[in-house]
Write an enzyme that holds these catalytic residues in place. Structure first.
Site, PDB file in Angstrom:
ATOM      1  N   TRP A 273      -9.517   7.921  -7.730  1.00 28.30           N
ATOM      2  CA  TRP A 273     -10.700   8.260  -8.535  1.00 28.30           C
ATOM      3  C   TRP A 273     -10.533   7.822  -9.983  1.00 28.30           C
ATOM      4  CZ3 TRP A 273     -15.633   9.412  -7.769  1.00 28.30           C
ATOM      5  CH2 TRP A 273     -16.010   9.702  -6.459  1.00 28.30           C
TER       6      TRP A 273
ATOM      7  N   TRP B 180     -20.363  12.212 -19.692  1.00 28.34           N
ATOM      8  CA  TRP B 180     -20.796  12.259 -18.284  1.00 28.34           C
ATOM      9  C   TRP B 180     -22.139  12.973 -18.195  1.00 28.34           C
ATOM     10  CZ3 TRP B 180     -17.776   9.021 -15.912  1.00 28.34           C
ATOM     11  CH2 TRP B 180     -16.419   8.940 -16.238  1.00 28.34           C
TER      12      TRP B 180
ATOM     13  N   TRP C  55     -16.106  11.886 -12.672  1.00 25.89           N
ATOM     14  CA  TRP C  55     -15.309  11.530 -11.493  1.00 25.89           C
ATOM     15  C   TRP C  55     -14.692  12.751 -10.824  1.00 25.89           C
ATOM     16  CZ3 TRP C  55     -10.106  12.821 -11.905  1.00 25.89           C
ATOM     17  CH2 TRP C  55      -9.640  13.072 -13.195  1.00 25.89           C
TER      18      TRP C  55
ATOM     19  N   ASN D  25     -10.887   2.333   2.765  1.00 28.84           N
ATOM     20  CA  ASN D  25     -10.485   2.171   1.360  1.00 28.84           C
ATOM     21  C   ASN D  25     -11.509   1.395   0.528  1.00 28.84           C
ATOM     22  OD1 ASN D  25      -8.547   2.281  -0.889  1.00 28.84           O
ATOM     23  ND2 ASN D  25      -8.458   0.068  -0.573  1.00 28.84           N
TER      24      ASN D  25
ATOM     25  N   TRP E 248       1.810   1.735  -3.439  1.00 27.60           N
ATOM     26  CA  TRP E 248       0.757   2.416  -4.213  1.00 27.60           C
ATOM     27  C   TRP E 248       0.892   3.934  -4.072  1.00 27.60           C
ATOM     28  CZ3 TRP E 248      -2.521   1.267  -7.953  1.00 27.60           C
ATOM     29  CH2 TRP E 248      -2.986  -0.039  -8.118  1.00 27.60           C
TER      30      TRP E 248
ATOM     31  N   GLU F 137       0.837  -1.211   0.000  1.00 31.90           N
ATOM     32  CA  GLU F 137       0.000   0.000   0.000  1.00 31.90           C
ATOM     33  C   GLU F 137       0.868   1.256   0.000  1.00 31.90           C
ATOM     34  OE1 GLU F 137      -3.223  -0.281  -0.575  1.00 31.90           O
ATOM     35  OE2 GLU F 137      -2.903  -2.442  -0.510  1.00 31.90           O
TER      36      GLU F 137
HETATM   37  C1  LIG Z   1     -11.435   7.107  -4.640  1.00 29.28           C
HETATM   38  C2  LIG Z   1     -10.252   7.005  -3.700  1.00 29.28           C
HETATM   39  C3  LIG Z   1      -9.753   8.146  -3.093  1.00 29.28           C
HETATM   40  C4  LIG Z   1      -8.641   8.073  -2.235  1.00 29.28           C
HETATM   41  N1  LIG Z   1      -8.160   9.226  -1.665  1.00 29.28           N
HETATM   42  C5  LIG Z   1      -7.053   9.175  -0.881  1.00 29.28           C
HETATM   43  C6  LIG Z   1      -6.506  10.357  -0.310  1.00 29.28           C
HETATM   44  O1  LIG Z   1      -6.975  11.485  -0.526  1.00 29.28           O
HETATM   45  N2  LIG Z   1      -5.423  10.214   0.522  1.00 29.28           N
HETATM   46  C7  LIG Z   1      -4.847   8.991   0.774  1.00 29.28           C
HETATM   47  O2  LIG Z   1      -3.862   8.934   1.517  1.00 29.28           O
HETATM   48  N3  LIG Z   1      -5.337   7.865   0.216  1.00 29.28           N
HETATM   49  C8  LIG Z   1      -6.425   7.917  -0.585  1.00 29.28           C
HETATM   50  N4  LIG Z   1      -6.924   6.750  -1.110  1.00 29.28           N
HETATM   51  C9  LIG Z   1      -6.232   5.474  -0.850  1.00 29.28           C
HETATM   52  C10 LIG Z   1      -6.713   4.717   0.410  1.00 29.28           C
HETATM   53  O3  LIG Z   1      -8.108   4.627   0.401  1.00 29.28           O
HETATM   54  C11 LIG Z   1      -6.274   5.371   1.707  1.00 29.28           C
HETATM   55  O4  LIG Z   1      -4.890   5.636   1.664  1.00 29.28           O
HETATM   56  C12 LIG Z   1      -6.534   4.465   2.904  1.00 29.28           C
HETATM   57  O5  LIG Z   1      -7.905   4.187   2.993  1.00 29.28           O
HETATM   58  C13 LIG Z   1      -6.076   5.160   4.159  1.00 29.28           C
HETATM   59  O6  LIG Z   1      -6.335   4.366   5.283  1.00 29.28           O
HETATM   60  P1  LIG Z   1      -5.148   4.011   6.273  1.00 29.28           P
HETATM   61  O7  LIG Z   1      -4.401   5.258   6.586  1.00 29.28           O
HETATM   62  O8  LIG Z   1      -5.702   3.232   7.403  1.00 29.28           O
HETATM   63  O9  LIG Z   1      -4.222   3.144   5.334  1.00 29.28           O
HETATM   64  P2  LIG Z   1      -3.546   1.706   5.399  1.00 29.28           P
HETATM   65  O10 LIG Z   1      -4.468   0.745   4.762  1.00 29.28           O
HETATM   66  O11 LIG Z   1      -3.028   1.379   6.737  1.00 29.28           O
HETATM   67  O12 LIG Z   1      -2.302   1.923   4.390  1.00 29.28           O
HETATM   68  C14 LIG Z   1      -1.127   2.637   4.825  1.00 29.28           C
HETATM   69  C15 LIG Z   1      -0.893   3.846   3.961  1.00 29.28           C
HETATM   70  O13 LIG Z   1      -0.628   3.450   2.622  1.00 29.28           O
HETATM   71  C16 LIG Z   1      -1.131   4.425   1.721  1.00 29.28           C
HETATM   72  N5  LIG Z   1      -2.172   3.801   0.897  1.00 29.28           N
HETATM   73  C17 LIG Z   1      -3.000   2.788   1.251  1.00 29.28           C
HETATM   74  N6  LIG Z   1      -3.785   2.441   0.210  1.00 29.28           N
HETATM   75  C18 LIG Z   1      -3.461   3.261  -0.799  1.00 29.28           C
HETATM   76  C19 LIG Z   1      -3.922   3.402  -2.138  1.00 29.28           C
HETATM   77  N7  LIG Z   1      -4.852   2.604  -2.659  1.00 29.28           N
HETATM   78  N8  LIG Z   1      -3.385   4.372  -2.905  1.00 29.28           N
HETATM   79  C20 LIG Z   1      -2.415   5.173  -2.425  1.00 29.28           C
HETATM   80  N9  LIG Z   1      -1.936   5.092  -1.169  1.00 29.28           N
HETATM   81  C21 LIG Z   1      -2.444   4.140  -0.371  1.00 29.28           C
HETATM   82  C22 LIG Z   1      -1.731   5.528   2.562  1.00 29.28           C
HETATM   83  O14 LIG Z   1      -0.782   6.536   2.748  1.00 29.28           O
HETATM   84  C23 LIG Z   1      -2.061   4.807   3.853  1.00 29.28           C
HETATM   85  O15 LIG Z   1      -2.175   5.649   4.963  1.00 29.28           O
HETATM   86  C24 LIG Z   1      -8.037   6.814  -1.977  1.00 29.28           C
HETATM   87  C25 LIG Z   1      -8.572   5.668  -2.585  1.00 29.28           C
HETATM   88  C26 LIG Z   1      -9.662   5.760  -3.426  1.00 29.28           C
HETATM   89  C27 LIG Z   1     -10.212   4.504  -4.054  1.00 29.28           C
END
Ligand SMILES: Cc1cc2nc3c(=O)[nH]c(=O)nc-3n(C[C@H](O)[C@H](O)[C@H](O)COP(=O)(O)OP(=O)(O)OC[C@H]3O[C@@H](n4cnc5c(N)ncnc54)[C@H](O)[C@@H]3O)c2cc1C
Length: 477
Positions: free
Chosen positions: A388, A312, A365, A347, A283, A280
């Site tokens: 997105w 859209w 979107w 997420n 990512w 993650e």
């Molecule tokens: C439509 C959409 C919008 C999102 N907007 C954001 C946003 O504005 N900010 C954001 O930090 N993440 C975003 N994410 C990714 C992800 O949803 C969040 O990072 C995650 O839910 C944060 O929860 P956590 O801190 O407990 O992460 P954990 O699951 O513990 O993961 C650890 C860290 O890894 C990073 N991470 C995790 N998943 C992703 C991912 N899919 N993409 C990129 N980084 C990731 C984050 O920094 C996160 O804090 C988005 C995902 C989607 C589908």
């Protein structure tokens, strides 16, 4: 010769390369932060994220006080004013050398270029560091030398680089400077934060590097081993919730990856979960790499240009129903209400709600992206835009346009007993575990007492409409 650190999205003292480099000899060090309220509004940063930033700055100041490094705060309205203000600040403090951590969005790159030019023209040296990523954007390329467009090969080469390089180990916190500090003001926060009053419970989030590190340790020791299984269930506290700390840089991704790898070595039983968690973080680096390599995504453009021709729908009523959690799809409504009330969304739910908007409702979107940005406490441009564009099949590595999540099935799968739905959609809380996912079809009398809406779009109709709208535009490979 005085040196300065310009803090932007790296509000920490541990593993902070600009700070460490500024402190590499005995010279006095100053630090600064510039509030940019108009620019924040233009970037759709909302009150929750800005309040979290404000509190993080208060914590940063405490950490810098311990190091005897004063933090100077200034307010500018937009990035256009930054170069002059930085020059004025550097001149007034007699700084000849400035360090900052690079930001990769286009406006930020333009701002830094202009600032650098002005400072260097006045004999002040500028040093930029890649400090909000594990691996410098642009440095990993495919075998043919092109930028990565797909996550898995990017991750494989990212993991190889992480394993190969000692350079990617976190940096230490510098020693306190040998100087006397003037008495500090209790609340150091500058003007510029007015108008960003947040109404969500920010106290739930770890603020500042000490709390963020404590949360990371707790997560890695106690929960990360089950991350692979728990991370998809919104009613379980199965993720780290470190997003806000990573977004403002109170915690560095290098520190996360290093700590997770050490934990995996010391507790091999939890290695599988830790590997997923490290992915993650990859990512997060991937989406930064994307915006660095394809800056059009910063300009409200689709990564796949062909998808800009998707027709859209303009449908303000449905958009509002989505924003307010009144779509008639319980998992979507629960997620949207949770976002507005808490400033956070799980997420899995971000994926479900963003697909519902861009596919079933066929609404652009970008409207959803801006709504998320204005509410998320962990708002991060690269990840929000990447998420997105993934969901709406306009982005890199994105969901194929013909694979559309069914929100009812997703609800059944990831909130089987309706625990999360019951919490946020109390008007249907009495329904059985089966009925709660599809109240209008359930035949149970309780669901519709005038309080919970019928679905605003038929699932199958919405799905087919989206697929044909995408099929009409030429899809790139
Ligand atoms: C439509 C959409 C919008 C999102 N907007 C954001 C946003 O504005 N900010 C954001 O930090 N993440 C975003 N994410 C990714 C992800 O949803 C969040 O990072 C995650 O839910 C944060 O929860 P956590 O801190 O407990 O992460 P954990 O699951 O513990 O993961 C650890 C860290 O890894 C990073 N991470 C995790 N998943 C992703 C991912 N899919 N993409 C990129 N980084 C990731 C984050 O920094 C996160 O804090 C988005 C995902 C989607 C589908």
């Amino acid at each position: 010769m005085t040196k300065m650190v310009w803090y932007r999205s790296d509000l920490r003292t541990i593993d902070c390369e600009p700070l460490l480099m500024a402190c590499r000899d005995e010279a006095p060090v100053e630090a600064c932060f510039l509030a940019c309220p108009k620019q924040w509004q233009q970037h759709d940063l909302g009150a929750n994220r800005i309040e979290y930033l404000r509190r993080s700055l208060v914590e940063l100041k405490k950490g810098l006080d311990e190091l005897k490094i004063p933090l100077h705060m200034r307010t500018v309205q937009t990035f256009a004013e930054v170069p002059e203000v930085m020059l004025e600040l550097a001149t007034s403090l007699d700084c000849r050398e400035i360090h900052w951590g690079r930001e990769y969005e286009v406006n930020e790159i333009d701002r830094d270029r202009a600032t650098r030019q002005l400072l260097e023209a006045r004999g002040i040296s500028v040093h930029e560091h890649d400090d909000q990523v594990v691996i410098e954007p642009g440095s990993l390329k495919t075998g043919s030398g092109s930028p990565y467009k797909v996550f898995t090969p990017f991750k494989n080469s990212w993991l190889k680089a992480v394993e190969a390089s000692e350079e990617l180990k976190p940096r230490r916190r510098p020693e306190p400077r040998k100087r006397k500090m003037a008495k500090v003001k209790k609340d150091p926060v500058p003007a510029g934060f007015e108008g960003f009053e947040s109404f969500v419970e920010i106290d739930d989030w770890p603020v500042g590097e000490n709390q963020a590190l404590a949360r990371m340790d707790e997560f890695l020791e106690q929960r990360a081993g089950r991350y692979g299984e728990d991370r998809n269930t919104p009613s379980i506290d199965g993720t780290s919730r470190l997003g806000p700390a990573l977004a403002v840089g109170a915690l560095s991704p290098r520190t996360c990856v290093d700590a997770a790898r050490r934990q995996a070595r010391s507790k091999p039983g939890s290695a599988a979960g830790l590997d997923v968690w490290i992915s993650e973080i990859a990512w997060r680096d991937f989406y930064r790499n994307v915006l660095f390599e394809f800056p059009r995504v910063c300009r409200h453009r689709a990564f796949k240009p062909a998808t800009e021709a998707v027709a859209w729908r303009e449908d303000e009523e449905s958009f509002l129903a989505w924003c307010e959690g009144r779509t008639g799809y319980p998992i979507v409504d629960a997620a949207m209400r949770a976002l507005v009330a808490t400033g956070w969304m799980h997420n899995r739910l971000r994926m479900i709600t963003s697909q519902f908007l861009s596919k079933h409702l066929l609404i652009d979107w970008r409207k959803g992206e801006a709504f998320f940005a204005r509410h998320l406490v962990d708002m991060d441009f690269a990840s929000n835009n990447g998420g997105w564009q993934w969901s709406s099949s306009t982005g890199t590595d994105s969901a194929p346009y013909f694979r559309v999540f069914n929100p009812t099935t997703q609800g059944r799968r990831f909130d089987e007993a309706g625990t999360f739905i019951r919490r946020w959609v109390p008007e249907i809380a009495q329904l059985s575990n089966k009925a709660i996912h599809e109240p209008s079809q359930s035949g149970e009398a309780l669901w519709n007492q005038g309080t919970y809406p019928e679905p605003i779009v038929d699932q199958s109709f919405g799905r087919k409409r989206a697929i044909s709208a995408f099929a009409e535009v030429k899809q790139p490979q």
